[in-house]
Write an enzyme that holds these catalytic residues in place. Structure first.
Site, mmCIF file in Angstrom:
data_model
loop_
_atom_site.group_PDB
_atom_site.id
_atom_site.type_symbol
_atom_site.label_atom_id
_atom_site.label_comp_id
_atom_site.label_asym_id
_atom_site.label_seq_id
_atom_site.Cartn_x
_atom_site.Cartn_y
_atom_site.Cartn_z
ATOM 1 N N ASN A 167 -11.631 -1.354 6.209
ATOM 2 C CA ASN A 167 -10.216 -1.260 5.793
ATOM 3 C C ASN A 167 -9.813 0.162 5.411
ATOM 4 O O ASN A 167 -8.639 0.400 5.115
ATOM 5 C CB ASN A 167 -9.904 -2.238 4.649
ATOM 6 C CG ASN A 167 -10.556 -1.825 3.355
ATOM 7 O OD1 ASN A 167 -11.507 -1.055 3.340
ATOM 8 N ND2 ASN A 167 -10.047 -2.336 2.256
ATOM 9 N N TYR A 209 -2.797 -13.649 -4.857
ATOM 10 C CA TYR A 209 -2.162 -13.041 -6.036
ATOM 11 C C TYR A 209 -0.637 -13.202 -6.005
ATOM 12 O O TYR A 209 0.038 -12.890 -6.976
ATOM 13 C CB TYR A 209 -2.499 -11.545 -6.130
ATOM 14 C CG TYR A 209 -2.112 -10.777 -4.900
ATOM 15 C CD1 TYR A 209 -0.836 -10.254 -4.756
ATOM 16 C CD2 TYR A 209 -3.009 -10.633 -3.846
ATOM 17 C CE1 TYR A 209 -0.461 -9.599 -3.595
ATOM 18 C CE2 TYR A 209 -2.650 -9.985 -2.682
ATOM 19 C CZ TYR A 209 -1.379 -9.466 -2.567
ATOM 20 O OH TYR A 209 -1.010 -8.834 -1.412
ATOM 21 N N ASN A 235 -16.332 -24.461 2.660
ATOM 22 C CA ASN A 235 -15.174 -24.083 3.467
ATOM 23 C C ASN A 235 -14.543 -25.329 4.066
ATOM 24 O O ASN A 235 -15.209 -26.351 4.246
ATOM 25 C CB ASN A 235 -15.631 -23.130 4.589
ATOM 26 C CG ASN A 235 -14.465 -22.570 5.365
ATOM 27 O OD1 ASN A 235 -13.466 -22.150 4.775
ATOM 28 N ND2 ASN A 235 -14.552 -22.568 6.694
ATOM 29 N N SER A 272 0.797 -1.241 0.000
ATOM 30 C CA SER A 272 0.000 0.000 0.000
ATOM 31 C C SER A 272 0.829 1.291 0.000
ATOM 32 O O SER A 272 0.500 2.212 -0.759
ATOM 33 C CB SER A 272 -0.975 0.000 1.173
ATOM 34 O OG SER A 272 -1.902 -1.018 0.988
ATOM 35 N N LYS A 290 -8.980 -5.436 11.105
ATOM 36 C CA LYS A 290 -10.111 -4.970 10.287
ATOM 37 C C LYS A 290 -11.456 -5.004 11.023
ATOM 38 O O LYS A 290 -12.349 -4.219 10.711
ATOM 39 C CB LYS A 290 -10.207 -5.795 9.011
ATOM 40 C CG LYS A 290 -9.168 -5.450 7.958
ATOM 41 C CD LYS A 290 -9.500 -6.248 6.713
ATOM 42 C CE LYS A 290 -8.544 -5.993 5.591
ATOM 43 N NZ LYS A 290 -8.953 -6.709 4.374
ATOM 44 N N ASP A 320 -12.917 -3.623 0.194
ATOM 45 C CA ASP A 320 -12.585 -4.939 -0.383
ATOM 46 C C ASP A 320 -13.685 -5.372 -1.366
ATOM 47 O O ASP A 320 -13.396 -5.832 -2.464
ATOM 48 C CB ASP A 320 -12.444 -5.998 0.722
ATOM 49 C CG ASP A 320 -11.107 -5.888 1.445
ATOM 50 O OD1 ASP A 320 -10.144 -5.394 0.837
ATOM 51 O OD2 ASP A 320 -11.033 -6.287 2.620
HETATM 52 P P1 NAP Z 1 -9.186 -15.467 7.187
HETATM 53 O O1 NAP Z 1 -10.245 -14.550 7.687
HETATM 54 O O2 NAP Z 1 -8.096 -15.887 8.071
HETATM 55 O O3 NAP Z 1 -9.935 -16.794 6.630
HETATM 56 C C1 NAP Z 1 -9.203 -17.843 6.086
HETATM 57 C C2 NAP Z 1 -10.145 -18.810 5.369
HETATM 58 O O4 NAP Z 1 -9.364 -19.736 4.622
HETATM 59 C C3 NAP Z 1 -11.021 -19.636 6.305
HETATM 60 O O5 NAP Z 1 -12.240 -19.886 5.668
HETATM 61 C C4 NAP Z 1 -10.188 -20.913 6.474
HETATM 62 O O6 NAP Z 1 -10.971 -22.051 6.732
HETATM 63 C C5 NAP Z 1 -9.620 -21.059 5.084
HETATM 64 N N1 NAP Z 1 -8.338 -21.780 5.069
HETATM 65 C C6 NAP Z 1 -7.206 -21.483 5.757
HETATM 66 N N2 NAP Z 1 -6.217 -22.337 5.423
HETATM 67 C C7 NAP Z 1 -6.744 -23.193 4.511
HETATM 68 C C8 NAP Z 1 -6.229 -24.299 3.799
HETATM 69 N N3 NAP Z 1 -4.953 -24.683 3.946
HETATM 70 N N4 NAP Z 1 -7.053 -24.972 2.950
HETATM 71 C C9 NAP Z 1 -8.331 -24.567 2.785
HETATM 72 N N5 NAP Z 1 -8.884 -23.524 3.425
HETATM 73 C C10 NAP Z 1 -8.098 -22.852 4.287
HETATM 74 O O7 NAP Z 1 -8.475 -14.852 5.898
HETATM 75 P P2 NAP Z 1 -9.100 -13.846 4.815
HETATM 76 O O8 NAP Z 1 -8.792 -12.463 5.211
HETATM 77 O O9 NAP Z 1 -10.518 -14.251 4.582
HETATM 78 O O10 NAP Z 1 -8.189 -14.161 3.540
HETATM 79 C C11 NAP Z 1 -8.353 -15.337 2.765
HETATM 80 C C12 NAP Z 1 -7.390 -15.293 1.576
HETATM 81 O O11 NAP Z 1 -7.734 -14.223 0.700
HETATM 82 C C13 NAP Z 1 -5.937 -15.048 1.979
HETATM 83 O O12 NAP Z 1 -5.114 -15.906 1.240
HETATM 84 C C14 NAP Z 1 -5.665 -13.599 1.609
HETATM 85 O O13 NAP Z 1 -4.333 -13.391 1.226
HETATM 86 C C15 NAP Z 1 -6.605 -13.412 0.426
HETATM 87 N N6 NAP Z 1 -7.076 -12.014 0.306
HETATM 88 C C16 NAP Z 1 -6.808 -11.343 -0.853
HETATM 89 C C17 NAP Z 1 -7.279 -10.044 -0.999
HETATM 90 C C18 NAP Z 1 -6.998 -9.293 -2.276
HETATM 91 O O14 NAP Z 1 -7.182 -8.075 -2.305
HETATM 92 N N7 NAP Z 1 -6.611 -9.947 -3.341
HETATM 93 C C19 NAP Z 1 -7.999 -9.418 0.022
HETATM 94 C C20 NAP Z 1 -8.255 -10.141 1.205
HETATM 95 C C21 NAP Z 1 -7.775 -11.447 1.327
HETATM 96 P P3 NAP Z 1 -11.288 -22.556 8.242
HETATM 97 O O15 NAP Z 1 -12.576 -21.883 8.615
HETATM 98 O O16 NAP Z 1 -11.408 -24.023 8.086
HETATM 99 O O17 NAP Z 1 -10.124 -22.142 9.101
#
Ligand code: NAP
Length: 281
Positions: free
Chosen positions: A99, A227, A162, A29, A78, A114
């Site tokens: 955010n 990404y 999930n 950022s 957040k 987001d």
């Molecule tokens: P979060 O709140 O920690 O949630 C993580 C989610 O992923 C939960 O549903 C978890 O399932 C699941 N998970 C974790 N490890 C896993 C695995 N090895 N296999 C399958 N499922 C798994 O995280 P978040 O903020 O939602 O972010 C999720 C992903 O999106 C991250 O990789 C992050 O980098 C990406 N993201 C990208 C952007 C963007 O702008 N491109 C923005 C936000 C997030 P359980 O409930 O079973 O723990």
């Protein structure tokens, strides 16, 4: 917002912005926002502050006292930030996280960009969501923003799966969508137009694709929010010639939506994508 005098850097008029997170060193950022301020010739500066959870309240008080105009909030704050805000918009309340904050006359107003960034990226790629069947993996913060975006974009049907089914079931109930158990993924995903990975599946080398790629519709589109690494979604989509997008566009557009909230200007997204690719190399 006042324009910056040519070749002038920071002065007494400079408007201050920052991102708070823990950890924060990896954040793209500051580079992106400062590049946009420069490009738009705005007398603004954007910094990052590593903020331990127990210091969030004090840090927010500090940025208020110091006269910062806007703040981005990232992991892990957040949701916890919301209790310190004077106002949050409708989307933030639904999604349950903020955010982007505007600080004006000592008041803190929170937004979630987001979902806006995700929607803007789909539009820019001409990926339609209206009347489409959408299958989402994940039940964390990112999934909440994506579900909100799919609902407000007029998706016909939204399925949610999930790793932990219970969490998906709870979230699906809240958003009035359908939670899918692992055994039922093939049947539902075979009917889906847009498959979104909003989970962290793919962040670990051992992660595998939670379905067989050859059951997807030929014209299905996969969107993986991750990404910064090749995930099982990306690899399978490439192999089977399924249209695929990473989350870099979402990342940049969520920042662009924040920039617009602060300055009234939607900045140059294309130049930021180039910058991100350099940053990740
Ligand atoms: P979060 O709140 O920690 O949630 C993580 C989610 O992923 C939960 O549903 C978890 O399932 C699941 N998970 C974790 N490890 C896993 C695995 N090895 N296999 C399958 N499922 C798994 O995280 P978040 O903020 O939602 O972010 C999720 C992903 O999106 C991250 O990789 C992050 O980098 C990406 N993201 C990208 C952007 C963007 O702008 N491109 C923005 C936000 C997030 P359980 O409930 O079973 O723990």
């Amino acid at each position: 917002m006042k324009r910056r005098e040519k070749n002038l850097t920071i002065n007494n008029e400079t408007k201050l912005f920052a991102i708070l997170g823990y950890p924060i060193k990896h954040s793209f950022s500051p580079l992106m926002q400062n590049a946009w301020f420069k490009k738009e010739n705005l007398n603004c500066a954007y910094m990052s502050f590593e903020t331990e959870p127990k210091k969030l309240k004090k840090t927010i008080e500090a940025v208020k006292v110091l006269g910062f105009c806007g703040i981005n909030i990232t992991i892990p704050h957040k949701t916890s930030i919301m209790k310190f805000l004077d106002h949050t918009d409708k989307a933030s309340k639904f999604i349950g996280s903020v955010n982007t904050i505007v600080i004006k006359n000592g008041r803190l107003c929170g937004y979630n960009t987001d979902h806006l960034g995700f929607s803007a990226d789909l539009i820019s790629k001409n990926v339609k969501i209206k009347e489409k069947t959408v299958f989402i993996f994940g039940a964390g913060g990112a999934a909440r923003a994506v579900i909100y975006s799919a609902k407000s974009g007029g998706a016909k049907k939204i399925y949610l799966a999930n790793r932990t089914y219970k969490t998906a079931a709870k979230l699906a109930k809240e958003f009035k969508i359908e939670a899918i158990r692992a055994d039922d993924i093939p049947e539902k995903i075979a009917k889906s137009d847009l498959i979104i990975n909003a989970s962290a599946c793919g962040m670990k080398k051992t992660d595998t694709l939670p379905f067989k790629i050859n059951i997807l519709k030929e014209d299905a589109v996969i969107y993986d929010l991750i990404y910064n690494k090749p995930t099982p979604f990306m690899k399978a989509a490439k192999e089977h010639k399924i249209k695929f997008y990473t989350g870099e566009g979402m990342l940049i557009n969520q920042g662009a939506c924040g920039f617009k909230i602060w300055t009234g200007i939607y900045p140059d997204v294309k130049s930021a994508i180039k910058l991100l690719n350099k940053f990740m190399r």
